[in-house]
Design a protein around this motif. Structure first.
Motif, PDB file in Angstrom:
ATOM      1  N   ASP A   4     -20.414 -18.759  20.340  1.00 32.51           N
ATOM      2  CA  ASP A   4     -19.939 -20.127  20.137  1.00 32.51           C
ATOM      3  C   ASP A   4     -20.543 -20.656  18.845  1.00 32.51           C
ATOM      4  OD1 ASP A   4     -18.460 -20.230  22.484  1.00 32.51           O
ATOM      5  OD2 ASP A   4     -20.100 -21.088  23.662  1.00 32.51           O
ATOM      6  N   PHE A   5     -19.722 -21.313  18.012  1.00 33.80           N
ATOM      7  CA  PHE A   5     -20.183 -21.835  16.733  1.00 33.80           C
ATOM      8  C   PHE A   5     -20.142 -23.359  16.707  1.00 33.80           C
ATOM      9  CE2 PHE A   5     -19.972 -17.619  15.082  1.00 33.80           C
ATOM     10  CZ  PHE A   5     -20.694 -17.634  13.890  1.00 33.80           C
ATOM     11  N   PHE A   6     -21.149 -23.939  16.050  1.00 36.57           N
ATOM     12  CA  PHE A   6     -21.190 -25.376  15.788  1.00 36.57           C
ATOM     13  C   PHE A   6     -21.460 -25.540  14.295  1.00 36.57           C
ATOM     14  CE2 PHE A   6     -22.084 -24.881  20.204  1.00 36.57           C
ATOM     15  CZ  PHE A   6     -21.597 -26.013  20.840  1.00 36.57           C
ATOM     16  N   VAL A   7     -20.615 -26.310  13.617  1.00 39.80           N
ATOM     17  CA  VAL A   7     -20.712 -26.473  12.166  1.00 39.80           C
ATOM     18  C   VAL A   7     -20.872 -27.947  11.846  1.00 39.80           C
ATOM     19  CG1 VAL A   7     -19.618 -26.028   9.937  1.00 39.80           C
ATOM     20  CG2 VAL A   7     -19.197 -24.479  11.857  1.00 39.80           C
ATOM     21  N   SER A   8     -21.888 -28.289  11.040  1.00 37.80           N
ATOM     22  CA  SER A   8     -22.139 -29.692  10.725  1.00 37.80           C
ATOM     23  C   SER A   8     -22.666 -29.828   9.301  1.00 37.80           C
ATOM     24  CB  SER A   8     -23.161 -30.282  11.707  1.00 37.80           C
ATOM     25  OG  SER A   8     -23.438 -31.630  11.402  1.00 37.80           O
ATOM     26  N   GLN A  58     -12.518 -15.582   8.214  1.00 31.96           N
ATOM     27  CA  GLN A  58     -12.605 -14.242   7.635  1.00 31.96           C
ATOM     28  C   GLN A  58     -13.463 -13.320   8.491  1.00 31.96           C
ATOM     29  OE1 GLN A  58     -14.088 -15.075   3.694  1.00 31.96           O
ATOM     30  NE2 GLN A  58     -12.069 -15.663   2.900  1.00 31.96           N
ATOM     31  N   MET A  59     -14.429 -13.907   9.216  1.00 31.75           N
ATOM     32  CA  MET A  59     -15.278 -13.117  10.119  1.00 31.75           C
ATOM     33  C   MET A  59     -14.613 -12.900  11.466  1.00 31.75           C
ATOM     34  SD  MET A  59     -19.163 -14.526   9.606  1.00 31.75           S
ATOM     35  CE  MET A  59     -19.139 -15.992   8.584  1.00 31.75           C
ATOM     36  N   GLN A  60     -13.372 -13.392  11.610  1.00 29.85           N
ATOM     37  CA  GLN A  60     -12.576 -13.241  12.830  1.00 29.85           C
ATOM     38  C   GLN A  60     -13.198 -13.934  14.037  1.00 29.85           C
ATOM     39  OE1 GLN A  60     -12.153  -8.905  12.945  1.00 29.85           O
ATOM     40  NE2 GLN A  60     -10.129  -9.091  11.996  1.00 29.85           N
ATOM     41  N   VAL A  61     -13.856 -15.061  13.788  1.00 33.77           N
ATOM     42  CA  VAL A  61     -14.360 -15.883  14.891  1.00 33.77           C
ATOM     43  C   VAL A  61     -13.196 -16.713  15.431  1.00 33.77           C
ATOM     44  CG1 VAL A  61     -15.942 -17.726  15.567  1.00 33.77           C
ATOM     45  CG2 VAL A  61     -16.668 -16.010  13.877  1.00 33.77           C
ATOM     46  N   ILE A 116     -15.139 -22.672  17.911  1.00 32.23           N
ATOM     47  CA  ILE A 116     -15.815 -23.400  16.831  1.00 32.23           C
ATOM     48  C   ILE A 116     -15.700 -24.892  17.088  1.00 32.23           C
ATOM     49  CG2 ILE A 116     -15.955 -23.779  14.348  1.00 32.23           C
ATOM     50  CD1 ILE A 116     -14.393 -21.144  13.993  1.00 32.23           C
ATOM     51  N   ARG A 117     -16.828 -25.569  17.082  1.00 31.84           N
ATOM     52  CA  ARG A 117     -16.839 -27.030  17.232  1.00 31.84           C
ATOM     53  C   ARG A 117     -17.405 -27.649  15.963  1.00 31.84           C
ATOM     54  NH1 ARG A 117     -16.617 -29.509  22.662  1.00 31.84           N
ATOM     55  NH2 ARG A 117     -15.975 -27.899  24.117  1.00 31.84           N
ATOM     56  N   TYR A 118     -16.790 -28.722  15.518  1.00 31.81           N
ATOM     57  CA  TYR A 118     -17.236 -29.381  14.304  1.00 31.81           C
ATOM     58  C   TYR A 118     -16.675 -30.793  14.258  1.00 31.81           C
ATOM     59  CZ  TYR A 118     -12.497 -28.403  12.650  1.00 31.81           C
ATOM     60  OH  TYR A 118     -11.121 -28.341  12.533  1.00 31.81           O
ATOM     61  N   ARG A 164     -20.914 -24.633  30.686  1.00 30.03           N
ATOM     62  CA  ARG A 164     -20.314 -23.551  31.473  1.00 30.03           C
ATOM     63  C   ARG A 164     -20.276 -22.244  30.686  1.00 30.03           C
ATOM     64  NH1 ARG A 164     -14.764 -26.535  32.358  1.00 30.03           N
ATOM     65  NH2 ARG A 164     -15.216 -26.773  30.124  1.00 30.03           N
ATOM     66  N   SER A 165     -20.356 -22.339  29.368  1.00 32.23           N
ATOM     67  CA  SER A 165     -20.287 -21.138  28.541  1.00 32.23           C
ATOM     68  C   SER A 165     -21.579 -20.332  28.662  1.00 32.23           C
ATOM     69  CB  SER A 165     -20.057 -21.515  27.073  1.00 32.23           C
ATOM     70  OG  SER A 165     -20.101 -20.365  26.245  1.00 32.23           O
ATOM     71  N   THR A 166     -21.443 -19.015  28.683  1.00 33.50           N
ATOM     72  CA  THR A 166     -22.604 -18.129  28.705  1.00 33.50           C
ATOM     73  C   THR A 166     -22.779 -17.400  27.381  1.00 33.50           C
ATOM     74  OG1 THR A 166     -21.243 -16.339  29.629  1.00 33.50           O
ATOM     75  CG2 THR A 166     -22.397 -17.770  31.195  1.00 33.50           C
ATOM     76  N   ARG A 167     -21.914 -17.722  26.401  1.00 33.65           N
ATOM     77  CA  ARG A 167     -21.994 -17.043  25.105  1.00 33.65           C
ATOM     78  C   ARG A 167     -23.192 -17.544  24.308  1.00 33.65           C
ATOM     79  NH1 ARG A 167     -16.353 -17.565  25.758  1.00 33.65           N
ATOM     80  NH2 ARG A 167     -16.437 -19.682  24.901  1.00 33.65           N
ATOM     81  N   ASP A 168     -23.733 -16.642  23.483  1.00 38.83           N
ATOM     82  CA  ASP A 168     -24.792 -17.035  22.573  1.00 38.83           C
ATOM     83  C   ASP A 168     -24.229 -17.991  21.523  1.00 38.83           C
ATOM     84  OD1 ASP A 168     -26.557 -15.405  23.943  1.00 38.83           O
ATOM     85  OD2 ASP A 168     -26.222 -13.685  22.618  1.00 38.83           O
ATOM     86  N   ILE A 169     -25.125 -18.697  20.818  1.00 33.79           N
ATOM     87  CA  ILE A 169     -24.720 -19.811  19.951  1.00 33.79           C
ATOM     88  C   ILE A 169     -25.178 -19.577  18.522  1.00 33.79           C
ATOM     89  CG2 ILE A 169     -25.030 -22.288  19.520  1.00 33.79           C
ATOM     90  CD1 ILE A 169     -25.472 -22.626  22.541  1.00 33.79           C
TER      91      ILE A 169
END
Length: 357
Positions: free
Chosen positions: A322-326, A341-344, A349-351, A228-233
């Motif tokens: 949208d962020f994904f960290v692995s 620190q980057m104010q995300v 954020i998903r991890y 459903r999200s339209t944000r870049d990744i």
């Protein structure tokens, strides 16, 4: 209060369990070092999720389904609860209070009930038998395995699965992310790094061959795409933490047309960028994808240097992505600190920080 004594606490905890219920010992591997090190990690993950009811519920229900592979029954939860409270009380010593005791009783009661509900609602097998269809060495300590479960195993791209090799190390289960989105033929790819003296990881990289049988437990993890999200990744992947990111990319290629995707793929040196040629080919085929390889200990290699988070910071701003960290727990922790620190916003954020990758 007890964090600096967590190894001793975990040893005491399991000793109390085995003394109260000796038959339970057969459910665990012969060596308990890794099992002990994961005890507080699982507890902390559960407690940290309390402020997010949906994540808290999802994680614990998944954990309950996963524990079916150990043949856990409701009576075992009571044994574990008593051992946990006894261990915390013993190592907190004079700092322990009645309020702490009651709070942990209440917390464990909720944890146990949600895990039991997850286990009882699961109609799937406790584990799936899977045949190794191919085994390919990608670097000095990394292998890619393709396996096919005998029965259908449903999962989502980005999730991880516990794996056991009965022929090599029975009762030793480790978690590995699936490196592809679900396929029609049911096959699943796993990227495995042989870690130190790791029994199972070493066997999966160096000893397992085509035709061997493995066992897979129920899928877990919430690092999945929100369509459903339209944000870049932005993907941040460290080492074989690329596995779930690759699965998410696999899913994106089936439907994405409008979201820009940036992948920062980090490793210690250029030799560990084991799947970079494939990623570059993928970027050529899909204009919305960009790949930035990063090496932390390979000066002069010709690309970005430092950690993946440091490299990403040089490209921002990223507040609307949208962020994904692995990756390893240390890599995930460092990356989350950098993103703050980057104010995300944390909610973007998903991890999953407890994979073996």
């Amino acid at each position: 209060m007890v964090e600096e004594q967590q190894d001793r606490l975990a040893g005491y905890f399991y000793a109390r369990i085995f003394l109260r219920n000796p038959a339970v010992r057969d459910m665990f591997p012969m060596t308990m070092d890794v099992q002990r090190s994961r005890l507080l990690g699982a507890i902390v993950t559960a407690i940290q999720a309390v402020d997010d009811p949906e994540r808290f519920d999802e994680y614990l229900r998944g954990l309950g389904r996963d524990h079916r592979k150990f043949q856990v029954v409701p009576e075992h939860y009571e044994v574990v609860g008593k051992a946990l409270l006894d261990s915390l009380r013993t190592f907190a010593r004079d700092q322990w209070t009645y309020e702490y005791d009651q709070a942990w009783r209440d917390a464990y009661d909720v944890i146990a009930r949600k895990m039991l509900a997850g286990a009882e609602s699961d109609c799937n097998p406790a584990w799936w038998h899977a045949e190794v269809m191919s085994h390919e060495r990608r670097s000095r300590d990394i292998a890619v395995l393709t396996v096919r479960p005998i029965q259908q195993l449903e999962y989502r791209a980005g999730q991880y699965i516990s794996m056991e090799s009965p022929a090599h190390h029975p009762r030793v289960w480790r978690t590995y992310s699936v490196a592809n989105a679900p396929r029609a033929n049911g096959t699943m790819d796993f990227h495995v790094r042989a870690v130190g003296v790791g029994w199972l990881s070493g066997a999966l990289v160096r000893r397992v061959t085509k035709g061997d049988m493995l066992r897979l437990a129920a899928p877990m993890g919430s690092m999945v795409l929100d369509r459903r999200s339209t944000r870049d990744i932005v993907f941040l992947a460290g080492g074989t933490g690329l596995s779930p990111i690759k699965a998410l990319l696999d899913e994106l290629t089936s439907f994405n047309r409008t979201r820009w995707v940036h992948l920062f793929f980090g490793a210690r040196d250029r030799q560990d960028l084991y799947d970079l040629p494939y990623l570059q080919t993928l970027a050529e085929a899909y204009p919305w994808l960009s790949i930035v390889p990063v090496c932390s200990h390979d000066r002069g290699w010709g690309g970005e240097e430092g950690t993946v988070a440091e490299a990403a910071a040089r490209y921002g701003p990223w507040r609307d992505h949208d962020f994904f960290v692995s990756g390893s727990p240390a890599m995930v922790k460092t990356s989350l600190r950098a993103l703050a620190q980057m104010q995300v916003p944390h909610g973007r954020i998903r991890y999953d920080a407890f994979n073996d990758h």
